[in-house]
Write a protein that holds these residues in place. Structure first.
Motif, PDB file in Angstrom:
ATOM      1  N   ARG A 199       0.818  -1.213   0.000  1.00 15.18           N
ATOM      2  CA  ARG A 199       0.000   0.000   0.000  1.00 15.18           C
ATOM      3  C   ARG A 199       0.857   1.271   0.000  1.00 15.18           C
ATOM      4  N   ASP A 200       1.960   1.238  -0.760  1.00 13.61           N
ATOM      5  CA  ASP A 200       2.808   2.428  -0.860  1.00 13.61           C
ATOM      6  C   ASP A 200       2.511   3.242  -2.111  1.00 13.61           C
ATOM      7  N   GLY A 201       1.501   2.805  -2.902  1.00 16.99           N
ATOM      8  CA  GLY A 201       1.109   3.548  -4.081  1.00 16.99           C
ATOM      9  C   GLY A 201       1.725   3.076  -5.371  1.00 16.99           C
ATOM     10  N   TRP A 202       2.629   2.107  -5.321  1.00 13.54           N
ATOM     11  CA  TRP A 202       3.276   1.572  -6.528  1.00 13.54           C
ATOM     12  C   TRP A 202       2.833   0.128  -6.741  1.00 13.54           C
ATOM     13  N   LEU A 203       2.499  -0.207  -7.971  1.00 15.72           N
ATOM     14  CA  LEU A 203       2.032  -1.554  -8.276  1.00 15.72           C
ATOM     15  C   LEU A 203       3.179  -2.553  -8.248  1.00 15.72           C
ATOM     16  N   ASP A 204       3.050  -3.549  -7.385  1.00 16.61           N
ATOM     17  CA  ASP A 204       4.003  -4.652  -7.306  1.00 16.61           C
ATOM     18  C   ASP A 204       3.543  -5.761  -8.250  1.00 16.61           C
ATOM     19  N   LEU A 205       4.338  -6.794  -8.372  1.00 14.25           N
ATOM     20  CA  LEU A 205       4.072  -7.845  -9.359  1.00 14.25           C
ATOM     21  C   LEU A 205       4.252  -9.227  -8.753  1.00 14.25           C
ATOM     22  N   VAL A 206       3.274 -10.105  -8.997  1.00 11.26           N
ATOM     23  CA  VAL A 206       3.423 -11.510  -8.656  1.00 11.26           C
ATOM     24  C   VAL A 206       3.382 -12.317  -9.952  1.00 11.26           C
ATOM     25  N   VAL A 207       4.359 -13.196 -10.128  1.00  6.35           N
ATOM     26  CA  VAL A 207       4.457 -14.073 -11.298  1.00  6.35           C
ATOM     27  C   VAL A 207       4.322 -15.510 -10.817  1.00  6.35           C
ATOM     28  N   ILE A 208       3.357 -16.224 -11.371  1.00  4.49           N
ATOM     29  CA  ILE A 208       3.084 -17.586 -10.942  1.00  4.49           C
ATOM     30  C   ILE A 208       3.886 -18.559 -11.805  1.00  4.49           C
ATOM     31  N   ASN A 209       4.788 -19.284 -11.149  1.00  4.83           N
ATOM     32  CA  ASN A 209       5.636 -20.246 -11.846  1.00  4.83           C
ATOM     33  C   ASN A 209       5.059 -21.651 -11.758  1.00  4.83           C
ATOM     34  N   TYR A 210       5.436 -22.479 -12.739  1.00  3.26           N
ATOM     35  CA  TYR A 210       4.789 -23.776 -12.918  1.00  3.26           C
ATOM     36  C   TYR A 210       5.689 -24.942 -12.522  1.00  3.26           C
ATOM     37  N   LEU A 211       6.494 -25.458 -13.443  1.00  6.00           N
ATOM     38  CA  LEU A 211       7.242 -26.692 -13.223  1.00  6.00           C
ATOM     39  C   LEU A 211       8.716 -26.528 -13.593  1.00  6.00           C
ATOM     40  N   ASP A 212       9.529 -27.405 -13.042  1.00  5.14           N
ATOM     41  CA  ASP A 212      10.933 -27.511 -13.442  1.00  5.14           C
ATOM     42  C   ASP A 212      10.988 -28.459 -14.633  1.00  5.14           C
ATOM     43  N   PHE A 213      10.791 -27.915 -15.820  1.00  5.24           N
ATOM     44  CA  PHE A 213      10.591 -28.713 -17.019  1.00  5.24           C
ATOM     45  C   PHE A 213      11.902 -29.316 -17.539  1.00  5.24           C
ATOM     46  N   ASP A 214      11.837 -30.592 -17.888  1.00  5.13           N
ATOM     47  CA  ASP A 214      12.963 -31.307 -18.489  1.00  5.13           C
ATOM     48  C   ASP A 214      12.610 -31.608 -19.941  1.00  5.13           C
ATOM     49  N   PRO A 215      13.215 -30.917 -20.907  1.00  4.75           N
ATOM     50  CA  PRO A 215      12.850 -31.110 -22.315  1.00  4.75           C
ATOM     51  C   PRO A 215      13.213 -32.473 -22.878  1.00  4.75           C
ATOM     52  N   THR A 216      14.026 -33.242 -22.144  1.00  2.00           N
ATOM     53  CA  THR A 216      14.397 -34.568 -22.643  1.00  2.00           C
ATOM     54  C   THR A 216      13.350 -35.633 -22.300  1.00  2.00           C
ATOM     55  N   MET A 217      12.381 -35.281 -21.485  1.00  2.00           N
ATOM     56  CA  MET A 217      11.349 -36.238 -21.088  1.00  2.00           C
ATOM     57  C   MET A 217      10.446 -36.558 -22.280  1.00  2.00           C
ATOM     58  N   ASP A 227       2.614 -38.249 -26.805  1.00  2.00           N
ATOM     59  CA  ASP A 227       1.707 -37.202 -26.344  1.00  2.00           C
ATOM     60  C   ASP A 227       2.469 -36.245 -25.435  1.00  2.00           C
ATOM     61  N   TYR A 228       1.785 -35.161 -25.054  1.00  2.00           N
ATOM     62  CA  TYR A 228       2.381 -34.198 -24.130  1.00  2.00           C
ATOM     63  C   TYR A 228       2.501 -34.814 -22.739  1.00  2.00           C
ATOM     64  N   CYS A 229       3.540 -34.411 -22.018  1.00  2.00           N
ATOM     65  CA  CYS A 229       3.765 -34.926 -20.666  1.00  2.00           C
ATOM     66  C   CYS A 229       2.845 -34.231 -19.669  1.00  2.00           C
ATOM     67  N   GLY A 230       2.407 -34.988 -18.670  1.00  2.00           N
ATOM     68  CA  GLY A 230       1.598 -34.428 -17.600  1.00  2.00           C
ATOM     69  C   GLY A 230       2.468 -33.806 -16.522  1.00  2.00           C
ATOM     70  N   PRO A 231       1.889 -33.021 -15.627  1.00  2.00           N
ATOM     71  CA  PRO A 231       2.664 -32.297 -14.612  1.00  2.00           C
ATOM     72  C   PRO A 231       3.352 -33.188 -13.596  1.00  2.00           C
ATOM     73  N   LYS A 232       2.841 -34.400 -13.406  1.00  2.00           N
ATOM     74  CA  LYS A 232       3.440 -35.281 -12.406  1.00  2.00           C
ATOM     75  C   LYS A 232       4.842 -35.749 -12.803  1.00  2.00           C
ATOM     76  N   ASN A 233       5.226 -35.505 -14.047  1.00  2.00           N
ATOM     77  CA  ASN A 233       6.562 -35.896 -14.499  1.00  2.00           C
ATOM     78  C   ASN A 233       7.651 -34.916 -14.077  1.00  2.00           C
ATOM     79  N   PHE A 234       7.257 -33.767 -13.515  1.00  2.00           N
ATOM     80  CA  PHE A 234       8.220 -32.718 -13.186  1.00  2.00           C
ATOM     81  C   PHE A 234       7.957 -32.166 -11.791  1.00  2.00           C
TER      82      PHE A 234
END
Length: 591
Positions: A199-217, A227-234
């Motif tokens: 509440r200091d008058g300046w807009l802060d930012l939150v960025v929501i991160n997803y997974l530690d992706f391994d492109p070799t999977m 097919d595409y990998c599901g989230p449980k793989n990472f």
């Protein structure tokens, strides 16, 4: 230890029950990994004879955007998550413009596109020379005036980083390097939101991160098809919180810059991983009269949702479990993706609707008492829909102006095995589903009106982003659907016999910008209706910072009560309905 004994009939019953559970488990697993239908086949559902609420105006309004998902057949998992969209009035002419994201990659000729609304219901592609026509693996977008110069800026999340574009005026944007802005995110960022958490008058930012992706999977469906990998793989990763330190000195001929500091770990948000996809920011625990400090709700994919409660000292504590939003009523952590926020039962408290996989259910958490949520999905009739889909973008809005918030959902699978056939969609056909529109009947229940809304719900798509805004300034909320690998669609609200309406924009003249986090309550016939000012919701998207009210048969309102983001409470006088209003901090009176 005593030995359990069962009769033969009991044994047969238990065996049969085990077989049924096994079958259900296999069906659920098949859905999750990629086989099986996600719904009763939409084409087999009986049609309603109700009038439609929407018409497709994509071509008529000159809006032409086809999403580039990048090379097909690589099964690059981030590709399957799609891209969002944003609305903003970048030139201050009172008409909402549109920013669409592509996922072609950093070397692609496909870039994000900026469409200016040149007159109500007429768009023109003005990407060239705007500075926003950048390539990349673009996922999400957030809009906010980060340097308080009166011009909306653009924050872009990509698979490989985030980018900030400052509005220079005149339809021009300039990218601010991370070394100057302090905005560095090496994780896989998805949705993002601006908020003034201290509440200091300046807009802060939150960025929501997803997974530690391994492109070799490499992943396969149960039928042995790639097919595409599901989230449980990472492994899940934690999200980011950036504190806005304010303006940096302006260079000659340029507006002032801005500097952020990464405070994720100190604030607590960076300490816990979560596989986040959707986010909304609002005061979720103080109630109607409480002191206003914005909290952060994060929808997590296969992990408990987080409700980061603002402790008013720069730190947040996750109280999702104790406040009832971490799990469903079944005690499950579903595949949380998109989030809609609004007061669905007009009790003055914000509720949450979160989209999930088609094999699960989308869930409604109703708040009450203040700060406590309860899963009311079943009671609200939200499990008895005409079909299920894998939901992504979702919004709450009063489409027919009867005073009650309705729901729309953008659907599309992430795994093979959908019902769509002979659609001409090629590669994407197996992932295609149909969208949904749900009407609030005013009794705490929703009615599925998807089959009477063929424009929005009658075509197959692999939808991801969904934005709701009054594009043509007629007072009614329209829809924008962003599809993975397909054409984006604009839907104009044509609901018949709509009630009266009011649109409210809240400005803080001291900050020269929209008051993100402001709570607006309009009194009509002695009762209040509540809306929040913050455009970040749905999935990967940013809407308009405008509070929209349906007033039913009331052609006037009695008063407007505003809780400003810094805690100031003001009341503004009533007046006639069916008009837009701009409320300015300091011009009201104490309650």
């Amino acid at each position: 230890m005593a030995r359990l004994r069962c009769s033969r009939s009991t044994q047969r019953a238990l065996t049969l029950g085990g077989i049924v559970l096994l079958i259900l488990s296999i069906v659920a697993l098949t859905h999750f990994i990629g086989g099986g239908p996600s719904s009763p086949l939409p084409s087999s559902v009986p049609e309603d004879d109700e009038p439609a609420w929407f018409e497709d105006v994509t071509d008529a309004w000159g809006f032409n955007f086809v999403h580039d998902p990048g090379p097909l057949g690589t099964y690059f998992t981030p590709q399957s998550m799609g891209s969002g969209a944003a609305v903003l009035d970048f030139d201050g002419d009172g008409l909402l413009d549109i920013y669409m994201l592509n996922f072609g990659g950093p070397t692609s000729k496909s870039v994000n596109r900026l469409f200016r609304q040149i007159s109500p219901g007429k768009f023109q592609d003005v990407t060239e020379g705007s500075g926003l026509g950048v390539p990349g693996y673009s996922h999400g977008v957030a809009i906010g005036d980060v340097n308080n110069d009166g011009l909306p800026d653009v924050l872009l999340t990509q698979f490989d980083g985030i980018k900030l574009f400052l509005n220079q005026g005149g339809g021009k944007f300039a990218e601010i390097p991370a070394a100057e802005s302090g905005l560095t995110n090496v994780s896989w960022g998805m949705s993002a939101a601006f908020l003034d958490y201290d509440r200091d008058g300046w807009l802060d930012l939150v960025v929501i991160n997803y997974l530690d992706f391994d492109p070799t999977m490499v992943c396969w469906s149960l039928t042995g098809v790639r097919d595409y990998c599901g989230p449980k793989n990472f492994k899940p990763v934690s999200s980011k919180l950036f504190h806005n330190l304010g303006r940096t000195p302006a260079e000659p001929g340029k507006p002032p810059g801005v500097r952020f500091k990464d405070v994720s770990f100190e604030a607590g948000i960076g300490r816990i991983p979560g596989a986040g996809l959707g986010v909304v920011c609002a005061d979720f625990h103080a109630g109607i009269k409480g002191e206003k400090w914005p909290d952060i709700f994060v929808a997590n994919d296969g992990n408990p949702n987080r409700l980061w409660i603002n402790k008013k000292d720069g730190t947040f504590v996750d109280e999702g479990s104790s406040r009832g939003v971490a799990y469903t009523s079944m005690g499950k952590a579903y595949a949380g993706m998109g989030v809609a926020v609004g007061d669905m039962n007009n009790d003055g408290l914000l509720d949450l609707y979160v989209t999930h996989l088609g094999v699960e259910t989308n869930n409604l958490w109703v708040q009450g008492p203040p700060g406590q949520f309860h899963d009311r999905t079943v009671e609200a009739g939200l499990t008895a829909l005409k079909w299920r889909g894998t939901g992504w973008g979702t919004v709450m809005a009063d489409f027919n102006h009867d005073g009650w918030l309705d729901i729309s959902i953008a659907n599309g699978r992430v795994f093979r095995g959908g019902d769509a056939q002979n659609t001409g969609m090629g590669y994407w056909e197996t992932y295609a589903e149909k969208n949904q529109v749900l009407a609030n009947d005013g009794t705490g229940k929703f009615r599925d009106i998807s089959t009477s809304n063929k424009a929005v719900c009658g075509y197959w798509n692999v939808a991801r982003g969904l934005v709701c805004a009054d594009f043509d300034n007629d007072g009614a909320m329209d829809l924008l659907v962003a599809s993975l690998g397909g054409k984006a669609h604009l839907f104009r609200n044509v609901a018949p016999k709509r009630g009266h309406w009011l649109k409210v924009r809240a400005i803080d003249p001291r900050l020269n910008r929209d008051a993100y986090g402001a709570e607006i309550r309009v009194k009509v016939d002695g009762k209040e209706k509540f809306r929040l000012i913050n455009p970040a919701e749905s999935y990967l998207c940013s809407g308009a910072p405008i509070a929209h009210f349906g007033l039913g048969s009331a052609d006037k309102y009695e008063s407007l009560r505003v809780a400003w983001p810094d805690g100031l409470l003001e009341v503004f006088p009533g007046g006639p309905a069916d008009r837009p209003l701009i409320l300015k901090r300091g011009e009201g009176v104490p309650p």
